[in-house]
Design a protein around this motif. Structure first.
Motif, PDB file in Angstrom:
ATOM      1  N   VAL A  80      -3.571   3.441  -1.901  1.00 17.53           N
ATOM      2  CA  VAL A  80      -4.230   4.776  -2.175  1.00 17.53           C
ATOM      3  C   VAL A  80      -4.883   5.849  -0.911  1.00 17.53           C
ATOM      4  O   VAL A  80      -5.818   4.532  -0.352  1.00 17.53           O
ATOM      5  N   GLU A  81      -4.754   6.973  -0.937  1.00 21.28           N
ATOM      6  CA  GLU A  81      -5.543   7.210   0.909  1.00 21.28           C
ATOM      7  C   GLU A  81      -6.427   8.710   0.113  1.00 21.28           C
ATOM      8  O   GLU A  81      -5.624   8.980  -1.064  1.00 21.28           O
ATOM      9  N   ALA A  82      -7.311   8.981  -0.292  1.00 23.25           N
ATOM     10  CA  ALA A  82      -8.054   9.959  -0.338  1.00 23.25           C
ATOM     11  C   ALA A  82      -9.393  10.360   0.049  1.00 23.25           C
ATOM     12  O   ALA A  82     -10.196   9.461   0.315  1.00 23.25           O
ATOM     13  N   GLY A  83      -9.429  11.711   0.506  1.00 20.67           N
ATOM     14  CA  GLY A  83     -10.954  12.362   1.130  1.00 20.67           C
ATOM     15  C   GLY A  83     -11.333  10.877   2.738  1.00 20.67           C
ATOM     16  O   GLY A  83     -12.655  10.746   3.129  1.00 20.67           O
ATOM     17  N   ALA A 115      -3.166  10.430  -2.001  1.00 21.15           N
ATOM     18  CA  ALA A 115      -1.599  10.346  -1.388  1.00 21.15           C
ATOM     19  C   ALA A 115      -1.350   8.444  -1.874  1.00 21.15           C
ATOM     20  O   ALA A 115      -2.404   7.101  -1.755  1.00 21.15           O
ATOM     21  N   VAL A 116      -0.068   8.223  -1.608  1.00 22.00           N
ATOM     22  CA  VAL A 116       0.606   6.732  -1.935  1.00 22.00           C
ATOM     23  C   VAL A 116       1.165   6.045  -0.224  1.00 22.00           C
ATOM     24  O   VAL A 116       2.377   7.083  -0.280  1.00 22.00           O
ATOM     25  N   SER A 117       0.261   5.559   0.131  1.00 22.76           N
ATOM     26  CA  SER A 117       1.030   5.165   1.482  1.00 22.76           C
ATOM     27  C   SER A 117       1.342   3.179   1.611  1.00 22.76           C
ATOM     28  O   SER A 117       1.249   2.804   0.922  1.00 22.76           O
ATOM     29  N   VAL A 158       3.638   9.183   0.683  1.00 26.25           N
ATOM     30  CA  VAL A 158       4.341  10.534   0.210  1.00 26.25           C
ATOM     31  C   VAL A 158       2.154  10.983   0.018  1.00 26.25           C
ATOM     32  O   VAL A 158       1.688  10.953  -0.721  1.00 26.25           O
ATOM     33  N   ASP A 159       2.179  12.411  -0.044  1.00 23.83           N
ATOM     34  CA  ASP A 159       1.332  13.514  -0.104  1.00 23.83           C
ATOM     35  C   ASP A 159       1.426  14.579  -1.391  1.00 23.83           C
ATOM     36  O   ASP A 159       2.225  14.032  -1.911  1.00 23.83           O
ATOM     37  N   ARG A 160       0.050  14.835  -2.028  1.00 26.43           N
ATOM     38  CA  ARG A 160      -0.381  15.689  -2.641  1.00 26.43           C
ATOM     39  C   ARG A 160      -0.059  15.503  -3.968  1.00 26.43           C
ATOM     40  O   ARG A 160       1.035  16.001  -4.646  1.00 26.43           O
ATOM     41  N   LEU A 161      -0.300  13.795  -4.073  1.00 24.22           N
ATOM     42  CA  LEU A 161      -0.746  13.592  -5.803  1.00 24.22           C
ATOM     43  C   LEU A 161      -1.020  14.006  -6.435  1.00 24.22           C
ATOM     44  O   LEU A 161      -2.202  14.303  -5.818  1.00 24.22           O
ATOM     45  N   ARG A 162      -1.278  13.993  -7.174  1.00 22.10           N
ATOM     46  CA  ARG A 162      -2.052  14.892  -8.880  1.00 22.10           C
ATOM     47  C   ARG A 162      -1.807  14.038 -10.042  1.00 22.10           C
ATOM     48  O   ARG A 162      -0.747  13.612  -9.869  1.00 22.10           O
TER      49      ARG A 162
END
Length: 164
Positions: A80-83, A115-117, A158-162
């Motif tokens: 998981v990628e964030a910030g 995002a999940v990478s 995959v981007d912009r997951l909430r």
């Protein structure tokens, strides 16, 4: 000068030359290995089929996709990628005989969007990921923040997951 002094000087200079040659050969070998590893990582291609970008999802995330050109020295990891940070998830990903993979990950983060990478890692980076998990477990869940891990390459995202 005494012959013994000359012998000592020649021996000392010879030892220095040997150490310099060994260092040169080691540096060239390491540089060649790094280029070879990077080239091998660049050959791996993959996609994440599920989840899709822009989805609202639960904290339990079913992920699936495909990957090709994954050798026995490659390791696949979901993260998981964030910030600007990366958190690798639970278990290494394995590709089946159809070049597909499936995994369930859990996200307990607090960011609004993430995002999940899918990453490919060489053996050294794989070991660092395992060490990162051990550190987190040994500190009661305080995982160090990772920004970039040498020996890895993001191959799908995959981007912009909430979270729901």
């Amino acid at each position: 000068m005494d012959v013994g002094i000359w012998v000592a000087i020649i021996a000392a200079v010879g030892s220095i030359v040997v150490v310099l040659i060994q260092k040169y050969v080691k540096d060239r070998t390491s540089a060649t290995a790094a280029r070879t590893t990077a080239a091998a990582l660049n050959k791996v291609v993959a996609e994440i089929d599920k989840p899709a970008s822009d989805q609202v999802i639960g904290r339990t995330i079913r992920c699936s996709g495909w990957a090709r050109d994954v050798s026995e020295r490659h390791h696949l990891w979901l993260a998981v990628e964030a910030g600007g940070f990366t958190w690798f998830k639970e278990d290494e990903i394995f590709v089946d005989e159809n070049s597909t993979w499936e995994a369930m990950i859990f996200e307990d983060g607090a960011t609004a969007e993430f995002a999940v990478s899918l990453y490919v890692a060489n053996d050294d980076a794989h070991q660092k990921i395992l060490d990162w998990f051990r550190t987190g477990i040994n500190t009661g869940g305080q995982y160090p923040e990772l920004q970039r891990l040498p020996g890895t390459r993001r191959i799908a995202r995959v981007d912009r997951l909430r979270l729901a």
